[in-house]
Design a protein around this motif. Structure first.
Motif, PDB file in Angstrom:
ATOM      1  N   ARG A  45       0.839  -1.212   0.000  1.00  0.00           N
ATOM      2  CA  ARG A  45       0.000   0.000   0.000  1.00  0.00           C
ATOM      3  C   ARG A  45       0.869   1.256   0.000  1.00  0.00           C
ATOM      4  NH1 ARG A  45      -3.511  -3.350   3.151  1.00  0.00           N
ATOM      5  NH2 ARG A  45      -2.456  -2.852   5.096  1.00  0.00           N
ATOM      6  N   ARG A  46       1.922   1.264   0.801  1.00  0.00           N
ATOM      7  CA  ARG A  46       2.789   2.433   0.893  1.00  0.00           C
ATOM      8  C   ARG A  46       3.616   2.627  -0.381  1.00  0.00           C
ATOM      9  NH1 ARG A  46       3.769   4.435   6.456  1.00  0.00           N
ATOM     10  NH2 ARG A  46       2.176   3.458   7.730  1.00  0.00           N
ATOM     11  N   LEU A  47       4.089   1.560  -0.963  1.00  0.00           N
ATOM     12  CA  LEU A  47       4.831   1.666  -2.222  1.00  0.00           C
ATOM     13  C   LEU A  47       3.940   2.231  -3.321  1.00  0.00           C
ATOM     14  CD1 LEU A  47       6.736  -1.735  -2.103  1.00  0.00           C
ATOM     15  CD2 LEU A  47       7.799   0.540  -2.031  1.00  0.00           C
ATOM     16  N   ALA A  48       2.720   1.720  -3.402  1.00  0.00           N
ATOM     17  CA  ALA A  48       1.782   2.190  -4.426  1.00  0.00           C
ATOM     18  C   ALA A  48       1.420   3.660  -4.205  1.00  0.00           C
ATOM     19  CB  ALA A  48       0.529   1.325  -4.428  1.00  0.00           C
ATOM     20  N   ALA A  49       1.174   4.048  -2.949  1.00  0.00           N
ATOM     21  CA  ALA A  49       0.817   5.436  -2.642  1.00  0.00           C
ATOM     22  C   ALA A  49       1.952   6.392  -2.984  1.00  0.00           C
ATOM     23  CB  ALA A  49       0.439   5.576  -1.166  1.00  0.00           C
ATOM     24  N   ALA A  50       3.193   5.922  -2.839  1.00  0.00           N
ATOM     25  CA  ALA A  50       4.360   6.758  -3.143  1.00  0.00           C
ATOM     26  C   ALA A  50       4.764   6.626  -4.608  1.00  0.00           C
ATOM     27  CB  ALA A  50       5.524   6.373  -2.238  1.00  0.00           C
ATOM     28  N   ASP A  51       4.002   5.839  -5.385  1.00  0.00           N
ATOM     29  CA  ASP A  51       4.235   5.647  -6.811  1.00  0.00           C
ATOM     30  C   ASP A  51       5.584   4.989  -7.117  1.00  0.00           C
ATOM     31  OD1 ASP A  51       3.097   5.709  -9.338  1.00  0.00           O
ATOM     32  OD2 ASP A  51       4.072   7.600  -9.864  1.00  0.00           O
ATOM     33  N   TYR A  52       6.006   4.076  -6.235  1.00  0.00           N
ATOM     34  CA  TYR A  52       7.223   3.301  -6.479  1.00  0.00           C
ATOM     35  C   TYR A  52       6.876   2.071  -7.312  1.00  0.00           C
ATOM     36  CZ  TYR A  52       9.943   5.918  -3.043  1.00  0.00           C
ATOM     37  OH  TYR A  52      10.603   6.897  -2.366  1.00  0.00           O
ATOM     38  N   PRO A  53       7.741   1.666  -8.222  1.00  0.00           N
ATOM     39  CA  PRO A  53       7.467   0.476  -9.034  1.00  0.00           C
ATOM     40  C   PRO A  53       7.753  -0.846  -8.300  1.00  0.00           C
ATOM     41  CG  PRO A  53       9.562   1.414  -9.674  1.00  0.00           C
ATOM     42  CD  PRO A  53       8.959   2.353  -8.649  1.00  0.00           C
TER      43      PRO A  53
END
Length: 158
Positions: A45-53
């Motif tokens: 969830r945090r990776l997606a929210a920060a737009d990390y691949p």
């Protein structure tokens, strides 16, 4: 949902994470597996929210023949060969989670066979509480406090 899957054995006891009030290896093992699963979902969830691949994918091996079977009750050990798959087969869900090109992140990978005990990797379900965002946020905060490291603050990046 198979009851033998370790994360099902315990909830995360935030009031006594180190089990000082009474240690049970089964409960401690189950709690550690639940924490890993909850953490994997929260990390995605945090990776997606920060737009990390980068992707976070959880996995479990099923029942594999490893040295952990020494902790099975004595009457169960002789039956192990009926249920346990080779350790190399148990590694496949973990390898699929790490290398699967079709995974988007946030999946849970385990064996496709009966009760997720053995078989080739597939996406499996977890219980509702493993995806509880309040528990995940608390686990994230406790992890940061215990390690004194801050990652992906407020689900928006470093």
């Amino acid at each position: 949902m198979p009851i033998w899957i370790a994360y099902k054995w315990a909830e995360i006891d935030f009031d006594d994470l180190p089990a000082r009030k009474g240690y049970s290896r089964r409960k401690a093992y189950g709690q550690s597996k639940r924490a890993c699963l909850v953490f994997a979902y929260e990390l995605q969830r945090r990776l997606a929210a920060a737009d990390y691949p980068t992707r976070s994918v959880a996995a479990h091996p099923g029942l594999a023949k490893t040295n952990l079977d020494q902790y099975f009750p004595a009457f169960v050990r002789p039956l192990g060969s009926l249920f346990l798959q080779p350790a190399s087969q148990g590694a496949l869900p973990i390898l699929h989670a790490a290398l699967g090109e079709n995974l988007k992140g946030g999946e849970f990978i385990g064996p496709a066979g009966f009760q997720q005990m053995r078989g080739y990797p597939t996406q499996v379900d977890s219980d509702e509480s493993s995806r509880d965002e309040k528990v995940a946020d608390r686990l994230w905060q406790v992890s940061e406090e215990l390690t004194n490291i801050r990652y992906l603050d407020d689900k928006t990046g470093y």
